[in-house]
Enzyme design. Structure first.
Site: not given
Ligand code: MN
Length: 274
Positions: A223, A95, A91, A85, A89, A74
């Protein structure tokens, strides 16, 4: 939907007055538009490709388990397979090695994921030079025209790169000398991290650093600096052209993956209609 005597839309189960009621009235009355800033996820969604010897994440894919058939007569449902990532997305601080003792994606305080957004448009510069790097002086010139970066808010860096998001090769724009996509200089990344009170920085490209940011000092400075001071990144944004330079609000909604270093995220902008 009912309407009160003043003609203002009212939701029967909601409060009649107050800031949320005002917001809902503006949504219902067309005074606020919702713009989806998210790239759609499927197995062809462009993802970061690290050169050897580094290891890459898997692409997104769906694995059907039942489809109205014997395993599940069903219903239809599937397993999702994905790296953290992938696509649009977030971070999270853990990370990066500079943020290793900070928040995972599940622990980011919610007020940092919803707030004012400003759009810095450098589409022309990125079209002329795919290796264009945003500098502090560019942001200061923008602030002279549009006012300061919002405390607790998001800086969305428009480069026009979202037009390539359905074409992995063009999006990554790689050749023998590396990947050529716009980003932020090391000096500017340090300034954003240390001299502003923004919550995060969003880009249209596959990562928050420039395609060739391994060559900068330090490598991958966005980063390095941002995640090291509990600020966040969001990538592969779309439709920034539909946002004003300031005046929009964003909601960034990653999955609360315990221990997660990031997550695919739905990013919605609430934009006042003129
Ligand atoms: Mn990333």
């Amino acid at each position: 939907m009912t309407h009160d005597t003043a003609g203002t839309p009212a939701v029967s189960a909601g409060p009649a007055t107050g800031p949320v009621a005002d917001f809902l009235a503006a949504l219902a009355g067309g005074g606020i538009e919702i713009v989806d800033l998210t790239n759609r996820l499927d197995s062809s969604t462009p993802t970061l490709e690290l050169p050897a010897p580094f290891a890459n994440l898997i692409d997104f894919s769906l694995e059907t388990v039942s489809e109205y058939n014997e395993p599940g007569p069903f219903w239809k449902h599937a397993n999702i397979h994905t790296g953290e990532h992938i696509g649009t997305h977030l971070d999270a601080p853990i990370h990066w090695i500079t943020g290793r003792d900070s928040h995972d994606v599940a622990d980011i305080p919610l007020p940092r994921l919803a707030g004012p957004a400003v759009v810095l448009d450098f589409t022309g510069q990125a079209a002329a030079d795919p290796d264009f790097l945003l500098e502090v002086e560019h942001i200061k010139a923008w602030e002279t025209e549009h006012g300061p970066l919002p405390d607790g808010g998001w800086v969305l860096y428009r480069t026009g790169w979202d037009q390539y998001a359905a074409d992995r090769e063009r999006f990554l724009n790689a050749d023998e000398s590396g990947s050529h996509t716009p980003g932020v200089s090391a000096e500017c990344a340090k300034w954003l991290a240390e001299e502003t009170d923004i919550a995060g920085f969003g880009v249209e490209t596959v990562g928050i650093d420039a395609g060739n940011a391994a060559l900068l000092d330090p490598p991958f400075p966005m980063h390095h600096y941002l995640l090291g001071v509990d600020k966040y990144g969001i990538t592969s944004l779309q439709n920034l052209s539909r946002l004003p330079a300031r005046g929009a609000m964003v909601v960034v909604a990653p999955l609360p993956i315990v221990g997660g270093t990031g997550s695919p995220a739905r990013v919605l902008a609430f934009v006042p209609k003129q």
